[in-house]
Design a protein around this motif. Structure first.
Motif, mmCIF file in Angstrom:
data_model
loop_
_atom_site.group_PDB
_atom_site.id
_atom_site.type_symbol
_atom_site.label_atom_id
_atom_site.label_comp_id
_atom_site.label_asym_id
_atom_site.label_seq_id
_atom_site.Cartn_x
_atom_site.Cartn_y
_atom_site.Cartn_z
ATOM 1 N N ALA A 114 0.853 -1.194 0.000
ATOM 2 C CA ALA A 114 0.000 0.000 0.000
ATOM 3 C C ALA A 114 0.885 1.238 0.000
ATOM 4 O O ALA A 114 1.986 1.229 0.569
ATOM 5 N N ARG A 115 0.426 2.277 -0.650
ATOM 6 C CA ARG A 115 1.181 3.522 -0.709
ATOM 7 C C ARG A 115 0.530 4.548 0.210
ATOM 8 O O ARG A 115 -0.695 4.710 0.219
ATOM 9 N N MET A 116 1.356 5.225 0.993
ATOM 10 C CA MET A 116 0.859 6.233 1.930
ATOM 11 C C MET A 116 2.006 7.157 2.304
ATOM 12 O O MET A 116 3.178 6.810 2.113
ATOM 13 N N ARG A 117 1.677 8.306 2.809
ATOM 14 C CA ARG A 117 2.715 9.234 3.251
ATOM 15 C C ARG A 117 3.418 8.680 4.492
ATOM 16 O O ARG A 117 2.843 7.922 5.261
ATOM 17 N N ALA A 124 2.070 6.273 7.662
ATOM 18 C CA ALA A 124 2.626 4.948 7.919
ATOM 19 C C ALA A 124 3.067 4.813 9.370
ATOM 20 O O ALA A 124 2.730 3.832 10.039
ATOM 21 N N ILE A 125 3.809 5.778 9.879
ATOM 22 C CA ILE A 125 4.303 5.652 11.254
ATOM 23 C C ILE A 125 3.152 5.744 12.252
ATOM 24 O O ILE A 125 3.149 5.057 13.283
ATOM 25 N N ASP A 126 2.142 6.551 11.947
ATOM 26 C CA ASP A 126 0.975 6.627 12.834
ATOM 27 C C ASP A 126 0.252 5.285 12.906
ATOM 28 O O ASP A 126 -0.147 4.830 13.981
ATOM 29 N N TYR A 161 5.233 -2.886 7.581
ATOM 30 C CA TYR A 161 6.687 -2.757 7.491
ATOM 31 C C TYR A 161 7.001 -1.792 6.359
ATOM 32 O O TYR A 161 6.486 -1.933 5.245
ATOM 33 N N VAL A 162 7.804 -0.784 6.654
ATOM 34 C CA VAL A 162 8.234 0.196 5.651
ATOM 35 C C VAL A 162 9.756 0.206 5.656
ATOM 36 O O VAL A 162 10.371 0.376 6.719
ATOM 37 N N GLY A 163 10.367 0.021 4.492
ATOM 38 C CA GLY A 163 11.815 -0.103 4.505
ATOM 39 C C GLY A 163 12.521 0.543 3.344
ATOM 40 O O GLY A 163 11.928 0.861 2.317
ATOM 41 N N SER A 164 13.821 0.744 3.547
ATOM 42 C CA SER A 164 14.741 1.248 2.526
ATOM 43 C C SER A 164 14.346 2.625 2.001
ATOM 44 O O SER A 164 14.517 2.916 0.817
ATOM 45 N N LEU A 165 13.857 3.491 2.883
ATOM 46 C CA LEU A 165 13.473 4.838 2.464
ATOM 47 C C LEU A 165 14.695 5.758 2.540
ATOM 48 O O LEU A 165 15.282 5.919 3.621
ATOM 49 N N ILE A 178 16.041 4.511 6.128
ATOM 50 C CA ILE A 178 15.321 4.177 7.349
ATOM 51 C C ILE A 178 14.351 3.029 7.102
ATOM 52 O O ILE A 178 13.782 2.900 6.009
ATOM 53 N N TRP A 179 14.200 2.166 8.109
ATOM 54 C CA TRP A 179 13.328 0.997 8.091
ATOM 55 C C TRP A 179 12.545 1.006 9.403
ATOM 56 O O TRP A 179 13.137 1.155 10.471
ATOM 57 N N LEU A 180 11.237 0.846 9.349
ATOM 58 C CA LEU A 180 10.462 0.826 10.579
ATOM 59 C C LEU A 180 9.217 -0.025 10.422
ATOM 60 O O LEU A 180 8.725 -0.233 9.309
ATOM 61 N N GLY A 181 8.723 -0.516 11.546
ATOM 62 C CA GLY A 181 7.528 -1.334 11.493
ATOM 63 C C GLY A 181 7.302 -2.102 12.759
ATOM 64 O O GLY A 181 7.933 -1.864 13.797
ATOM 65 N N HIS A 182 6.377 -3.067 12.663
ATOM 66 C CA HIS A 182 6.093 -3.978 13.761
ATOM 67 C C HIS A 182 7.162 -5.070 13.795
ATOM 68 O O HIS A 182 8.137 -5.019 13.043
ATOM 69 N N ALA A 183 6.937 -6.056 14.645
ATOM 70 C CA ALA A 183 7.811 -7.226 14.633
ATOM 71 C C ALA A 183 7.784 -7.849 13.234
ATOM 72 O O ALA A 183 6.723 -7.989 12.622
#
Length: 336
Positions: free
Chosen positions: A90-93, A97-99, A114-118, A144-149
């Motif tokens: 999915a695409r989002m700002r 995503a972090i919210d 999971y959002v990665g390689s930004l 930067i990479w961020l997300g849940h487990a």
């Protein structure tokens, strides 16, 4: 197996990092490397504090997120026939995503994200100024990479990598490049995120589909990193990355620590695949001998028996021979 570890205080200069960490071409854990980063301090307070910290840099750029149903437990992977995947995109700002990640953290009944390689300079310009690595060239842009487990399958990169844990805990499981023939590598041109993965590395220990993997399973190097820690992963080392906390953030740097010019070794590999890979076995063995002699130099410099001023294009690549060899290659590829 445990990795080599050093303290951040031992890295006093860029040349020390290259000599002590990069040149041996082995994974190295660097404890406390980014402990003093403002981003780490914010994340240690809470995920919300981290969100508020990075909001100051947010450029409002749209990112692609991986979204998995609860039953995959953050293991983003192929479907059973390797033709599709077990997640959606999915695409989002970035802010959205972090919210969404924070709002659903730690809830087993929610879909994982999971959002990665930004690229940091594109999504969070200014972040890398406040959160920098002194021993790396400032032109090396972080991501930067961020997300849940989550669980990212074992894969390799064609660049050197310093991965810094900003929030949560990460477990790296690494295999040496020499184990490639026993890792049962998946498709090269149908991947989750660009690089092929090992189908065997995250399989159950008794999986009968991958018998050769049993020879190297116990050779894995396992490193667990907490917020503030970092790991150097040399190019071509296979690494599975598990984020084990409810909210996780990682910043990494990719670059070629030993580049002699603009061309990457992976280009030579691809060219060899189309020029050598399907020739008769006897001819491939002949080419292997020439590669060993001229490229890998298993017996030393190919022209060690001649004076240095007679080495020609086999002399030092810089300042002139790199350009000469590259020009010859480009002419040959053009059919000239």
């Amino acid at each position: 197996m445990n990795p080599t570890e050093i303290a951040a205080s031992d890295l006093t200069a860029a040349d020390v990092f290259v000599r002590e960490v990069a040149e041996p071409c082995r994974p190295v854990v660097i404890r406390g490397l980014v402990k003093s980063w403002p981003a780490v301090t914010a994340a240690e307070r809470s995920a919300a504090h981290f969100r508020n910290y990075v909001a100051r840099f947010d450029a409002g750029v749209v990112a692609e997120a991986f979204i998995g149903e609860p039953h995959i437990a953050g293991k983003y992977y192929y479907d059973d026939d390797l033709k599709g995947f077990n997640f959606t995109r999915a695409r989002m700002r970035f802010a959205e995503a972090i919210d969404r990640i924070i709002a659903t953290s730690g809830r087993a009944d929610e879909r994982s994200m999971y959002v990665g390689s930004l690229p940091m300079d594109q999504y969070l310009p200014g972040f890398s100024t406040e959160n920098a690595l002194a021993f790396l060239d400032t032109r090396i842009a972080p991501r930067i990479w961020l997300g849940h487990a989550s669980n990212v399958s074992a894969h390799y990169d064609t660049f050197d990598n310093v991965a810094c844990v900003v929030a949560g805990v990460r477990r790296f499981t690494l295999f040496a490049p020499e184990t490639i023939s026993r890792l049962y590598v998946g498709p090269l041109d149908h991947t989750m995120a660009g690089q092929p993965v090992s189908l065997a590395a995250s399989s159950p220990a008794d999986d009968e589909r991958f018998p050769l993997f049993r020879e190297v399973r116990e050779q894995a190097i396992v490193a667990e990193l907490s917020a503030g820690d970092a790991i150097y992963v040399p190019k071509l080392w296979w690494h599975q990355v598990e984020a084990t906390s409810a909210f996780n953030v990682l910043v990494n740097y990719w670059w070629d620590a030993f580049s002699g010019g603009t061309d990457a070794p992976s280009v030579a590999l691809l060219l060899s695949m189309i020029t050598i890979a399907e020739r008769p076995p006897a001819e491939r063995n002949a080419w292997r001998a020439f590669f060993d002699h001229y490229v890998f130099r298993t017996n030393g410099h190919p022209l060690a028996h001649l004076p240095a001023d007679q080495h020609g294009v086999l002399g030092p690549l810089q300042p002139d021979n790199y350009r000469r060899i590259r020009a010859h290659l480009m002419q040959a590829l053009r059919g000239g």
